[in-house]
Design a protein around this motif. Structure first.
Motif, PDB file in Angstrom:
ATOM      1  N   ARG A  50       0.825  -1.211   0.000  1.00 36.90           N
ATOM      2  CA  ARG A  50       0.000   0.000   0.000  1.00 36.90           C
ATOM      3  C   ARG A  50       0.856   1.257   0.000  1.00 36.90           C
ATOM      4  NH1 ARG A  50      -2.571   0.121   6.150  1.00 36.90           N
ATOM      5  NH2 ARG A  50      -0.596   0.352   7.283  1.00 36.90           N
ATOM      6  N   GLU A  51       2.118   1.147   0.470  1.00 35.74           N
ATOM      7  CA  GLU A  51       3.009   2.300   0.461  1.00 35.74           C
ATOM      8  C   GLU A  51       3.550   2.600  -0.932  1.00 35.74           C
ATOM      9  OE1 GLU A  51       3.070   0.444   4.525  1.00 35.74           O
ATOM     10  OE2 GLU A  51       3.274  -0.293   2.455  1.00 35.74           O
ATOM     11  N   VAL A  52       3.327   1.680  -1.867  1.00 33.29           N
ATOM     12  CA  VAL A  52       3.790   1.876  -3.245  1.00 33.29           C
ATOM     13  C   VAL A  52       2.584   2.040  -4.164  1.00 33.29           C
ATOM     14  CG1 VAL A  52       5.170   0.947  -5.144  1.00 33.29           C
ATOM     15  CG2 VAL A  52       5.886   0.541  -2.778  1.00 33.29           C
ATOM     16  N   GLY A  53       1.915   0.945  -4.463  1.00 32.03           N
ATOM     17  CA  GLY A  53       0.753   1.011  -5.344  1.00 32.03           C
ATOM     18  C   GLY A  53       1.133   1.423  -6.761  1.00 32.03           C
ATOM     19  N   VAL A  54       0.135   1.555  -7.611  1.00 39.51           N
ATOM     20  CA  VAL A  54       0.356   1.945  -9.001  1.00 39.51           C
ATOM     21  C   VAL A  54       0.916   3.355  -9.085  1.00 39.51           C
ATOM     22  CG1 VAL A  54      -0.769   2.401 -11.220  1.00 39.51           C
ATOM     23  CG2 VAL A  54      -1.400   0.370  -9.891  1.00 39.51           C
ATOM     24  N   ASN A  55       0.379   4.267  -8.274  1.00 38.67           N
ATOM     25  CA  ASN A  55       0.855   5.652  -8.304  1.00 38.67           C
ATOM     26  C   ASN A  55       2.323   5.737  -7.882  1.00 38.67           C
ATOM     27  OD1 ASN A  55      -1.636   6.587  -9.147  1.00 38.67           O
ATOM     28  ND2 ASN A  55      -2.326   7.086  -7.076  1.00 38.67           N
ATOM     29  N   LEU A 108       9.212   7.982  -2.861  1.00 42.19           N
ATOM     30  CA  LEU A 108       7.799   7.709  -2.598  1.00 42.19           C
ATOM     31  C   LEU A 108       7.199   8.674  -1.580  1.00 42.19           C
ATOM     32  CD1 LEU A 108       7.879   3.789  -2.472  1.00 42.19           C
ATOM     33  CD2 LEU A 108       6.934   5.228  -4.302  1.00 42.19           C
ATOM     34  N   GLY A 109       8.009   9.621  -1.113  1.00 43.45           N
ATOM     35  CA  GLY A 109       7.506  10.640  -0.192  1.00 43.45           C
ATOM     36  C   GLY A 109       7.690  10.341   1.270  1.00 43.45           C
ATOM     37  N   ARG A 110       8.358   9.241   1.599  1.00 42.74           N
ATOM     38  CA  ARG A 110       8.614   8.887   2.998  1.00 42.74           C
ATOM     39  C   ARG A 110      10.017   9.371   3.350  1.00 42.74           C
ATOM     40  NH1 ARG A 110       4.618   5.387   4.606  1.00 42.74           N
ATOM     41  NH2 ARG A 110       5.811   4.788   6.455  1.00 42.74           N
ATOM     42  N   ARG A 111      10.094  10.565   3.956  1.00 43.47           N
ATOM     43  CA  ARG A 111      11.362  11.272   4.086  1.00 43.47           C
ATOM     44  C   ARG A 111      11.782  11.531   5.527  1.00 43.47           C
ATOM     45  NH1 ARG A 111      10.286  15.270  -1.187  1.00 43.47           N
ATOM     46  NH2 ARG A 111       9.916  13.510  -2.598  1.00 43.47           N
ATOM     47  N   ASP A 112      11.283  10.714   6.442  1.00 43.41           N
ATOM     48  CA  ASP A 112      11.617  10.890   7.848  1.00 43.41           C
ATOM     49  C   ASP A 112      13.059  10.506   8.170  1.00 43.41           C
ATOM     50  OD1 ASP A 112       9.044  11.745   8.270  1.00 43.41           O
ATOM     51  OD2 ASP A 112       8.313   9.806   8.985  1.00 43.41           O
ATOM     52  N   ASP A 113      13.744   9.829   7.246  1.00 39.03           N
ATOM     53  CA  ASP A 113      15.124   9.419   7.499  1.00 39.03           C
ATOM     54  C   ASP A 113      16.112  10.571   7.393  1.00 39.03           C
ATOM     55  OD1 ASP A 113      14.325   6.809   7.840  1.00 39.03           O
ATOM     56  OD2 ASP A 113      14.732   6.228   5.772  1.00 39.03           O
ATOM     57  N   ALA A 114      15.696  11.693   6.830  1.00 34.78           N
ATOM     58  CA  ALA A 114      16.613  12.809   6.634  1.00 34.78           C
ATOM     59  C   ALA A 114      17.186  13.265   7.975  1.00 34.78           C
ATOM     60  CB  ALA A 114      15.905  13.971   5.945  1.00 34.78           C
ATOM     61  N   GLY A 115      18.496  13.472   7.994  1.00 32.83           N
ATOM     62  CA  GLY A 115      19.153  13.931   9.207  1.00 32.83           C
ATOM     63  C   GLY A 115      19.457  12.827  10.195  1.00 32.83           C
TER      64      GLY A 115
END
Length: 245
Positions: free
Chosen positions: A15-20, A205-212
């Motif tokens: 669901r975190e990926v999907g077609v979009n 995919l827009g999951r960017r909490d790893d930054a820093g």
């Protein structure tokens, strides 16, 4: 297309990926600088995942000693430029991925053409130069390193502020150990390269909490630790005093 749905079905079902999400990956560009143990592994996973455009940068040729850990290459590739050998293998894996190759100097200029950059090099001068280029271009950077039984992964996003690689390693004179001197197991460097690919895919995919963050791994003890990286206000690359703010 039906062939795309079949090829990427195992990740599209997430669901975190999907077609979009798969379309986002198809429309993305990733620059991989360094095609050794880290970069060859990362590039393989990125091509397999359907990244639309892979930019590959390295100045070296394949050596026999590389094959112990750089499993993208074959014995018949010994003596070939890594960019040429890697491009051929990745194209064979996924012919729909657009692949471009660069030498070391042009690779830094290509930072602006990428959505995200993977630093898979093995020396501080290169890492500092890549970091500076990413900060100037405001491109996210995924940095990996591995030696002996130790690995580390760091993610930076200059567009969001916060620390850069130079905040983490500020000493110009620090000498990096080499795998030739200290040794490395193939699965250790491959794990870090895989994590670099994972970090890039998540970011796209827009999951960017790893930054820093900096993640370190002790492979002998199978211990992981994650730390927040504080920004250095006096950093010569991203510090406020050097930006005239």
């Amino acid at each position: 297309m039906m062939s795309d749905l079949m090829r990427y079905s195992r990740q599209i079902v997430l669901r975190e990926v999907g077609v979009n999400g798969q379309e986002l990956l198809r429309d993305s560009s990733v620059l991989v600088i360094g095609l050794g143990g880290l970069g060859s592994t990362a590039a393989s996973h990125l091509a397999g995942a359907g990244i639309g455009r892979l930019l590959l940068c390295d100045r070296d040729r394949v050596e026999l000693s590389n094959l112990q850990r750089q499993v993208l290459y074959r014995q018949s590739d010994v003596g070939r430029a890594k960019t040429v050998a890697a491009a051929a293998q990745l194209a064979a894996l996924n012919r729909d991925v657009e692949i471009e190759t660069f030498d070391a100097d042009d690779g830094l200029a290509a930072v602006r053409d990428a959505d995200i950059v993977l630093d898979c090099t093995d020396n501080f001068p290169a890492r500092y130069a890549i970091n500076a280029a990413c900060v100037a271009a405001r491109r996210p950077l995924v940095s990996g390193a591995a030696i002996r039984f130790e690995g580390q992964l760091a993610v930076f996003d200059p567009s969001r502020g916060g620390a850069c690689y130079r905040c983490l390693y500020a000493d110009d004179g620090e000498a990096a150990e080499t795998c030739e001197e200290a040794g490395i197991l193939g699965p250790v460097v491959a794990t870090v390269g895989s994590l670099q690919a994972l970090a890039a895919i998540k970011w796209l995919l827009g999951r960017r909490d790893d930054a820093g963050t900096l993640t370190t791994w002790d492979a002998l003890r199978m211990q992981w630790r994650t730390h927040r990286i504080p920004a250095d206000p006096d950093c010569p690359v991203c510090g406020t005093s050097h930006r005239g703010e």
